[in-house]
Design a protein around this motif. Structure first.
Motif: not given
Length: 644
Positions: A5-9, A64-66, A68-73
């Motif tokens: 996953s990616m966090r702010d920064g 991060r990915f859900s 189902r494989g979608n990229l989500c915010i």
């Protein structure tokens, strides 16, 4: 990977680090968005925003990915409802799925093993189009890609302006304000859009109607965008000036705006009264036209049927043809067959070629049945359109139209010739007065040798004063060319013939280079001014023009608050057109006069000028863009035509 996953920064960079993907804020706002921006540009320039209409209030967001494989915010680590998702309808089972930012600035959901792409940001543009990004419709995925402006410079939310390819009738690129057309580029000509000059690949078939733009030089940082004020702009980044230069911006002049002259009107940007009626029509409300209110448009002079004897067509050249969303299309007949079809149909008001610049010549037929909207003239681009009129109108047009234009041209040429003659007389008088007051000087000694425009050629005068193009007395030139004898004529360009001459010392010269003067006035420098790689002023300006940095040539003594940067760059553009090496490429004087009243977007790009020390040629391979006849490429060098 899917488990990460990616966090702010956190940031993801493209290959070469031209682009970055991550969290950002705009100005002093604390709202957080996720998007893509130029990483190597000092001015914050965001080109794509994922959650443009649903920002986060703080820095707690996560990507991060859900399952189902979608990229989500998500607004926070503990939130289960996403603010934004790639929204791929089918579940993506691949465990090796990654989010990757390509070197082009395209965010991809990619299987690293199979290299299959499941989603990409290029298919979901916001306000900006990057090189190789496609706009338009593709049937296989049902996507119709369009650009939508931001609400404001500090709010990337969906604004009111949209740039979209209208597929109704015959495809054309249209800028809308809400549901109202604001500007349209015109239809595809077979090589380019009518009314726009930039490099594009256009596809028009049953499965796809789209355009893709790209620069001829991959090192050029460029983008096209729809801004919050309703302008479509092409911008290039100037590394030297550290700012974005506006290559072109539309709509700009009154004729750019959709249906400015109303129904059956015809817009002329270079005239004092921009609007006239199409041949065979007259103002519907003459009093309003006297007050410069053209919204009522024009109606046909005779309300009776056009199906009478000896009817015909009046040809309008260099035109943006009427709105093609209401046109009938047949791509399988010739222009001559199109004329006959229109003549036999009493409802047919006009016809034109569908692809008038197509491979192998004109192709297809467009016909209009009823009122026509948004027709205008261009300086050098545009195409022919044939307006149906009765016999009386044809006679009237032949008398007042073509002959009237001829008289105007003769008057303009005569006036310019008189002004140039006056300038020459004044110059000779001043020079004679100055000579009489000087001490006697030894004459200039000219070296032997032939004169070649590709060589650097200098004359020494008065202890090292350098001349790139020497000045001669008129009688000296007349003697050298045998009084401008026809046998000495090398060719003829827009500004008159070019003659070969031989001076008394045996040196060969070519008598030609109008156009340099305008560049000297703008820069405040003589053409003989030395520049490291260019040798002279013209070469220096040409080099900067190709780099998109022509704005830097303006005389530093000029206060940029008191001049229109676009008008100054228009003059530079005209100056470069006037000094092109091939004389046949240079515009004639009536065209130059007309250019000053037109938008520079309509000008052809200048070619390599004469009297420079060298040239650079760029060869673009189009092998990867080959296709059917419905696919065309327009190669135009990308340059900047706006000043500071």
């Amino acid at each position: 990977m899917r488990t990460q996953s990616m966090r702010d920064g956190d940031l993801i960079f493209s290959e070469g680090k031209r682009f970055a993907f991550g969290f950002f804020s705009l100005g002093v706002s604390k709202l957080r968005y996720v998007g893509i921006w130029y990483a190597q540009v000092s001015e914050q320039t965001v080109v794509w925003v994922a959650n443009r209409d649903r920002p986060m209030n703080d820095t707690s967001g996560v990507i991060r990915f859900s399952s189902r494989g979608n990229l989500c915010i998500y607004a926070s680590v503990n939130t289960t409802e996403p603010l934004w998702s790639t929204n791929v309808s089918d579940s993506i089972p691949e465990p090796t799925l990654v989010a990757r930012l390509s070197a082009l600035g395209n965010l991809l959901l990619l299987d690293t093993v199979t290299k299959k792409s499941f989603w990409e940001s290029f298919d979901h543009p916001t306000d900006s189009s990057l090189p190789f990004m496609r706009l338009g419709f593709t049937r296989k995925d049902g996507l119709d890609r369009a650009l939508t402006s931001w609400k404001s410079p500090s709010d990337p939310g969906s604004g009111t302006f949209t740039l979209w390819i209208n597929r109704t009738g015959f495809p054309q690129l249209v800028l809308y304000k809400g549901l109202i057309p604001l500007w349209r580029t015109g239809s595809w000509t077979g090589l380019r859009w009518s009314g726009a000059v930039f490099q594009i690949l256009f596809v028009n078939n049953q499965d796809e109607v789209s355009m893709t733009n790209r620069p001829t030089d991959a090192s050029v940082i460029t983008r096209m965008m729809v801004n919050e004020t309703g302008s479509v702009q092409r911008l290039t980044w100037s590394a030297g000036e550290k700012r974005w230069n506006v290559f072109w911006s539309i709509p700009k002049e009154e004729c750019d705006y959709y249906a400015h002259c109303g129904l059956n009107g015809y817009c002329h940007p270079a005239t004092s009264e921009a609007c006239t009626c199409l041949p065979g029509f007259e103002p519907k409300m003459p009093r309003d036209w006297l007050l410069r209110d053209y919204t009522g448009g024009c109606s046909r002079k005779n309300e009776t049927s056009l199906c009478r004897e000896k009817e015909g067509f009046v040809k309008l050249t260099h035109s943006k043809i009427p709105d093609t969303s209401v046109a009938s299309v047949d791509m399988n007949i010739t222009l001559k067959e199109c004329e006959q079809r229109c003549l036999l149909n009493c409802s047919c008001a006009a016809y034109a070629s569908a692809y008038y610049e197509g491979v192998g010549g004109e192709k297809g037929c467009l016909t209009w049945h009823g009122d026509m909207l948004d027709t205008r003239s261009f300086l050098s681009s545009g195409q022919d359109i044939y307006i149906r009129v009765d016999r009386e109108e044809i006679e009237r047009w032949n008398k007042n139209g073509s002959l009237g234009k001829r008289r105007v041209i003769i008057i303009v040429i005569s006036l310019i010739a008189a002004l140039m003659l006056l300038a020459v007389i004044s110059f000779c008088y001043v020079r004679k007065r100055r000579k009489s007051s000087r001490h006697r000087r030894s004459p200039t000694t000219l070296p032997q040798g032939s004169f070649n425009i590709n060589d650097t050629f200098r004359f020494q005068e008065d202890q090292g004063r350098e001349w790139e193009l020497p000045l001669f007395e008129l009688n000296t030139i007349a003697t050298a060319t045998n009084n401008f004898a026809f046998r000495n004529k090398l060719g003829e360009g827009g500004f008159g013939p070019v003659y070969k001459g031989v001076l008394e010392n045996g040196m060969e010269i070519a008598v030609k280079s109008f156009g340099v003067l305008i560049l000297e006035i703008i820069t405040g420098k003589k053409n003989s001014a030395f520049h490291k790689q260019s040798s002279n002023l013209v070469g220096h300006i040409w080099d900067l023009w190709n780099k998109g940095e022509a704005t830097s040539v303006v005389d530093k003594l000029m206060n940029q608050d008191i001049y229109d940067e676009s008008e100054v760059m228009k003059c530079v553009h005209i100056g470069l057109l006037c000094v092109q090496e091939n004389a046949s490429d240079r515009p004639d004087m009536p065209s130059v006069v007309s250019m000053f009243g037109h938008n520079a977007n309509d000008f052809p790009p200048p070619k390599h000028p004469a009297f420079t020390s060298g040239r650079k040629k760029t060869h673009v391979k189009n092998d990867d863009l080959s296709g059917e006849n419905s696919t065309s490429v327009n190669d135009v060098t990308l340059t900047s035509v706006h000043g500071r």
